[in-house]
Scaffold this motif. Structure first.
Motif, PDB file in Angstrom:
ATOM      1  N   ILE A 236       0.883  -1.162   0.000  1.00  0.00           N
ATOM      2  CA  ILE A 236       0.000   0.000   0.000  1.00  0.00           C
ATOM      3  C   ILE A 236       0.924   1.216   0.000  1.00  0.00           C
ATOM      4  N   ASP A 237       0.948   1.956  -1.109  1.00  0.00           N
ATOM      5  CA  ASP A 237       1.976   2.993  -1.234  1.00  0.00           C
ATOM      6  C   ASP A 237       1.561   4.001  -2.302  1.00  0.00           C
ATOM      7  N   GLY A 238       2.225   5.147  -2.256  1.00  0.00           N
ATOM      8  CA  GLY A 238       2.032   6.170  -3.267  1.00  0.00           C
ATOM      9  C   GLY A 238       1.121   7.283  -2.798  1.00  0.00           C
ATOM     10  N   PRO A 239       1.152   8.407  -3.507  1.00  0.00           N
ATOM     11  CA  PRO A 239       0.294   9.541  -3.136  1.00  0.00           C
ATOM     12  C   PRO A 239      -1.180   9.238  -3.340  1.00  0.00           C
ATOM     13  N   ILE A 240      -2.010   9.880  -2.539  1.00  0.00           N
ATOM     14  CA  ILE A 240      -3.461   9.721  -2.647  1.00  0.00           C
ATOM     15  C   ILE A 240      -3.992  10.686  -3.706  1.00  0.00           C
ATOM     16  N   LEU A 241      -4.918  10.222  -4.501  1.00  0.00           N
ATOM     17  CA  LEU A 241      -5.491  11.037  -5.574  1.00  0.00           C
ATOM     18  C   LEU A 241      -6.166  12.285  -5.009  1.00  0.00           C
ATOM     19  N   GLU A 242      -5.902  13.430  -5.634  1.00  0.00           N
ATOM     20  CA  GLU A 242      -6.590  14.665  -5.280  1.00  0.00           C
ATOM     21  C   GLU A 242      -7.926  14.704  -6.013  1.00  0.00           C
ATOM     22  N   LYS A 243      -8.961  15.055  -5.283  1.00  0.00           N
ATOM     23  CA  LYS A 243     -10.332  14.933  -5.783  1.00  0.00           C
ATOM     24  C   LYS A 243     -10.538  15.668  -7.104  1.00  0.00           C
ATOM     25  N   GLU A 244      -9.890  16.817  -7.280  1.00  0.00           N
ATOM     26  CA  GLU A 244     -10.106  17.612  -8.494  1.00  0.00           C
ATOM     27  C   GLU A 244      -9.512  16.958  -9.734  1.00  0.00           C
ATOM     28  N   HIS A 245      -8.694  15.914  -9.545  1.00  0.00           N
ATOM     29  CA  HIS A 245      -8.087  15.221 -10.687  1.00  0.00           C
ATOM     30  C   HIS A 245      -8.758  13.875 -10.964  1.00  0.00           C
ATOM     31  N   LYS A 246      -9.931  13.704 -10.464  1.00  0.00           N
ATOM     32  CA  LYS A 246     -10.674  12.458 -10.674  1.00  0.00           C
ATOM     33  C   LYS A 246     -10.956  12.241 -12.170  1.00  0.00           C
ATOM     34  N   SER A 247     -10.762  10.997 -12.632  1.00  0.00           N
ATOM     35  CA  SER A 247     -11.041  10.636 -14.024  1.00  0.00           C
ATOM     36  C   SER A 247     -11.230   9.131 -14.093  1.00  0.00           C
ATOM     37  N   PHE A 248     -11.374   8.598 -15.294  1.00  0.00           N
ATOM     38  CA  PHE A 248     -11.546   7.157 -15.460  1.00  0.00           C
ATOM     39  C   PHE A 248     -10.280   6.398 -15.088  1.00  0.00           C
ATOM     40  N   VAL A 249      -9.126   7.066 -15.085  1.00  0.00           N
ATOM     41  CA  VAL A 249      -7.881   6.432 -14.663  1.00  0.00           C
ATOM     42  C   VAL A 249      -7.520   6.824 -13.226  1.00  0.00           C
ATOM     43  N   GLY A 250      -8.516   7.198 -12.472  1.00  0.00           N
ATOM     44  CA  GLY A 250      -8.348   7.513 -11.057  1.00  0.00           C
ATOM     45  C   GLY A 250      -9.648   8.070 -10.515  1.00  0.00           C
ATOM     46  N   MET A 251     -10.509   7.204  -9.999  1.00  0.00           N
ATOM     47  CA  MET A 251     -11.853   7.633  -9.607  1.00  0.00           C
ATOM     48  C   MET A 251     -12.004   7.881  -8.114  1.00  0.00           C
ATOM     49  N   HIS A 252     -11.095   7.335  -7.315  1.00  0.00           N
ATOM     50  CA  HIS A 252     -11.269   7.404  -5.869  1.00  0.00           C
ATOM     51  C   HIS A 252     -10.015   7.943  -5.188  1.00  0.00           C
ATOM     52  N   GLU A 253     -10.209   8.527  -4.032  1.00  0.00           N
ATOM     53  CA  GLU A 253      -9.098   9.116  -3.269  1.00  0.00           C
ATOM     54  C   GLU A 253      -8.367   8.019  -2.488  1.00  0.00           C
ATOM     55  N   ILE A 254      -7.558   7.294  -3.218  1.00  0.00           N
ATOM     56  CA  ILE A 254      -6.795   6.171  -2.654  1.00  0.00           C
ATOM     57  C   ILE A 254      -5.346   6.287  -3.106  1.00  0.00           C
ATOM     58  N   PRO A 255      -4.414   5.546  -2.475  1.00  0.00           N
ATOM     59  CA  PRO A 255      -3.019   5.556  -2.932  1.00  0.00           C
ATOM     60  C   PRO A 255      -2.876   4.904  -4.305  1.00  0.00           C
ATOM     61  N   VAL A 256      -1.708   5.070  -4.905  1.00  0.00           N
ATOM     62  CA  VAL A 256      -1.432   4.460  -6.209  1.00  0.00           C
ATOM     63  C   VAL A 256      -1.559   2.938  -6.117  1.00  0.00           C
ATOM     64  N   LEU A 257      -0.977   2.352  -5.082  1.00  0.00           N
ATOM     65  CA  LEU A 257      -1.128   0.918  -4.824  1.00  0.00           C
ATOM     66  C   LEU A 257      -2.044   0.756  -3.614  1.00  0.00           C
ATOM     67  N   HIS A 258      -3.218   0.172  -3.830  1.00  0.00           N
ATOM     68  CA  HIS A 258      -4.222   0.134  -2.761  1.00  0.00           C
ATOM     69  C   HIS A 258      -4.186  -1.146  -1.934  1.00  0.00           C
ATOM     70  N   GLY A 259      -3.549  -2.209  -2.424  1.00  0.00           N
ATOM     71  CA  GLY A 259      -3.353  -3.420  -1.634  1.00  0.00           C
ATOM     72  C   GLY A 259      -4.550  -4.337  -1.496  1.00  0.00           C
ATOM     73  N   MET A 260      -5.667  -4.031  -2.142  1.00  0.00           N
ATOM     74  CA  MET A 260      -6.889  -4.832  -1.974  1.00  0.00           C
ATOM     75  C   MET A 260      -7.138  -5.759  -3.161  1.00  0.00           C
ATOM     76  N   THR A 261      -7.850  -6.845  -2.897  1.00  0.00           N
ATOM     77  CA  THR A 261      -8.380  -7.646  -3.995  1.00  0.00           C
ATOM     78  C   THR A 261      -9.568  -6.898  -4.583  1.00  0.00           C
ATOM     79  N   ILE A 262     -10.014  -7.334  -5.736  1.00  0.00           N
ATOM     80  CA  ILE A 262     -11.115  -6.607  -6.375  1.00  0.00           C
ATOM     81  C   ILE A 262     -12.425  -6.785  -5.608  1.00  0.00           C
ATOM     82  N   GLY A 263     -12.573  -7.919  -4.907  1.00  0.00           N
ATOM     83  CA  GLY A 263     -13.753  -8.107  -4.063  1.00  0.00           C
ATOM     84  C   GLY A 263     -13.736  -7.182  -2.865  1.00  0.00           C
ATOM     85  N   GLU A 264     -12.566  -7.024  -2.260  1.00  0.00           N
ATOM     86  CA  GLU A 264     -12.421  -6.100  -1.132  1.00  0.00           C
ATOM     87  C   GLU A 264     -12.661  -4.665  -1.591  1.00  0.00           C
TER      88      GLU A 264
END
Length: 333
Positions: A236-264
């Motif tokens: 789990i690492d990397g900067p968290i997405l800034e809300k104003e830069h939300k797009s299809f290649v970044g929809m949520h305010e999470i780190p670059v590597l989120h560490g979760m399975t797709i079900g989680e």
């Protein structure tokens, strides 16, 4: 006498761990002062007590494991539901291979499926082919970026079509149609989602997951996510997405590597109420979400993909480097 009993138990025991425990204690006693009979008796009594206790626990576990297999139960809740399995097989299985947890939910239902070339089972059989063999009434296939067969390059236009093998209609969820329209969901009783993610914020399969969940919430259609491991699940690492830069290649305010399975990740989207309302009420949406979990999986497990999830991620090394190298896609380097 007590020492002799313990030695015999050690000799004829089939359990290596018990042999080691008894042998270690006998050696401990005789290596120090084997003339101290009182101390020897105490230690050997302790050995016999521990031996019989372990045997009792083993018998209890065997008797519990031989009970009659029960039908999988689904917890009655309005929140996210993780399906349970009664399988006694200790081998690793993806959610798609956890058949007994989800096949009963699909019986006698009109089923749509969001999947691509990564939706495979252990013997390289595709999930779509398996469901058809199981007499599941598949109606439509919904394809994410790169298409149903996963051969289109990043950003390439994907059009609707028909699968030549199954003759099922394929609806593209990319380009101008990232979110299924109500008419595209007509005749669907439940939607299955099975895509292999790689754990990076800008990998668009989790963006497709968001839009599919949102469409299901708006149209009162349950969604079943078949979980798959995250090949970058230990990080789990990397900067968290800034809300104003939300797009299809970044929809949520999470780190670059989120560490979760797709079900989680699906459960987090639903639990955090990230689905955007499309009604005038402006109320946050939640979908009827169920997750078929992986069996005998932990995030610490090394997981190698047998099928490349997209054309530019052909192997483990490219998947591990993707989170850092993807930033160069927008440059001329």
């Amino acid at each position: 006498l007590l020492a002799a009993i313990s030695l015999l138990a050690m000799k004829y025991s089939k359990f290596k761990v018990l042999k080691i425990i008894i042998k270690a204690n006998i050696h401990k006693v005789f290596a120090t002062d084997y003339t101290d009979l009182h101390r020897l008796k105490i230690v050997m009594k302790y050995n016999i007590y521990r031996f019989t206790t372990l045997i009792s626990l083993l018998i209890l576990s065997v008797s519990c494991g031989s009970s009659k297999k029960a039908i999988p139960q689904i917890k009655p809740s309005n929140d996210n539901v993780t399906l349970t399995s009664t399988s006694t097989d200790f081998a690793f299985k993806t959610g798609a291979e956890n058949f007994e947890s989800y096949l009963p939910l699909l019986k006698d239902k009109r089923v749509g499926i969001v999947t691509n070339q990564t939706g495979i089972l252990s013997k390289e059989k595709h999930l779509v082919d398996f469901l058809i063999e199981q007499k599941i009434n598949l109606q439509k296939i919904y394809a994410p970026e790169h298409g149903f067969r996963g051969t289109a390059d990043a950003g390439e236009l994907i059009v609707d079509g028909k699968d030549t093998k199954t003759n099922l209609p394929i609806i593209s969820l990319y380009g101008n149609n990232k979110k299924p329209k109500p008419e595209q969901l007509e005749g669907i009783d439940i939607l299955v989602f099975d895509l292999q993610d790689v754990g990076a914020r800008f990998y668009t399969y989790i963006s497709s997951l968001h839009y599919v969940m949102e469409a299901c919430a708006e149209n009162n259609i349950p969604i079943l996510v078949l979980d798959r491991p995250n090949p970058n699940g230990t990080i789990i690492d990397g900067p968290i997405l800034e809300k104003e830069h939300k797009s299809f290649v970044g929809m949520h305010e999470i780190p670059v590597l989120h560490g979760m399975t797709i079900g989680e990740y699906a459960k987090m989207i639903n639990g955090e109420k990230w689905l955007n309302p499309s009604t005038s009420s402006g109320q946050a949406l939640q979908c009827d979400l169920k997750v078929a979990p992986c069996l005998n999986y932990s995030h610490e497990m090394k997981y190698s993909l047998s099928v490349k999830p997209s054309p530019n991620l052909p192997n483990d090394q490219s998947i591990n480097l993707y989170a850092s190298l993807c930033f160069f896609e927008g440059t001329n380097v």
